[in-house]
Design a protein around this motif. Structure first.
Motif, PDB file in Angstrom:
ATOM      1  N   ALA A   1       0.836  -1.203   0.000  1.00  9.93           N
ATOM      2  CA  ALA A   1       0.000   0.000   0.000  1.00  9.93           C
ATOM      3  C   ALA A   1       0.867   1.248   0.000  1.00  9.93           C
ATOM      4  O   ALA A   1       0.578   2.223  -0.691  1.00  9.93           O
ATOM      5  CB  ALA A   1      -0.936  -0.004   1.199  1.00  9.93           C
ATOM      6  N   VAL A   2       1.943   1.215   0.774  1.00 12.87           N
ATOM      7  CA  VAL A   2       2.856   2.359   0.812  1.00 12.87           C
ATOM      8  C   VAL A   2       3.530   2.528  -0.542  1.00 12.87           C
ATOM      9  O   VAL A   2       3.657   3.644  -1.046  1.00 12.87           O
ATOM     10  CB  VAL A   2       3.894   2.186   1.940  1.00 12.87           C
ATOM     11  N   ARG A   3       3.949   1.434  -1.139  1.00  7.27           N
ATOM     12  CA  ARG A   3       4.584   1.504  -2.469  1.00  7.27           C
ATOM     13  C   ARG A   3       3.628   2.083  -3.503  1.00  7.27           C
ATOM     14  O   ARG A   3       4.025   2.849  -4.375  1.00  7.27           O
ATOM     15  CB  ARG A   3       5.043   0.115  -2.910  1.00  7.27           C
TER      16      ARG A   3
ATOM     17  N   SER B   1       4.343   5.429  -5.575  1.00  6.82           N
ATOM     18  CA  SER B   1       4.335   5.321  -7.039  1.00  6.82           C
ATOM     19  C   SER B   1       3.378   6.324  -7.658  1.00  6.82           C
ATOM     20  O   SER B   1       3.695   6.981  -8.655  1.00  6.82           O
ATOM     21  CB  SER B   1       3.947   3.904  -7.453  1.00  6.82           C
ATOM     22  N   ARG B   2       2.203   6.474  -7.062  1.00  4.21           N
ATOM     23  CA  ARG B   2       1.214   7.421  -7.563  1.00  4.21           C
ATOM     24  C   ARG B   2       1.733   8.854  -7.483  1.00  4.21           C
ATOM     25  O   ARG B   2       1.550   9.646  -8.399  1.00  4.21           O
ATOM     26  CB  ARG B   2      -0.081   7.280  -6.767  1.00  4.21           C
TER      27      ARG B   2
END
Length: 87
Positions: free
Chosen positions: A23-25, A29-30
């Motif tokens: 979720a953090v990645r 990324s977003r």
């Protein structure tokens, strides 16, 4: 009125739980995959503040023109001299 039952020692509130690494990645990324054009980034921020009902009829055209100025690869001879083209 019923009293709320206290949480058991092994129950964790949502604030205490760490988000999964995936979720953090995804969030990172977003954020990194956002537009590279500074005007497009500004537009995203402004549109978060200005409701659609308050945007004028030329809203989209205005932002597209500003984005095009930044993306234009030509030379701006008067800009190098510090002169305004509005004269």
């Amino acid at each position: 009125m019923d009293e709320a039952e206290p949480l058991a020692a092994n129950d964790m509130s949502m604030a205490d739980q760490e988000p999964p690494v995936s979720a953090v990645r995804e969030i990172v990324s977003r954020l990194q995959s956002g537009p590279t054009n500074p005007v497009a980034r500004a537009r995203l921020r402004v549109e978060q503040e200005v409701p659609v009902a308050q945007r004028g009829p030329g809203w989209d055209r205005h932002w597209r023109e500003l984005e095009a100025y930044v993306e234009l690869r030509g030379a701006w001879p008067l800009a190098a001299k510090g002169q305004s083209t509005d004269e």
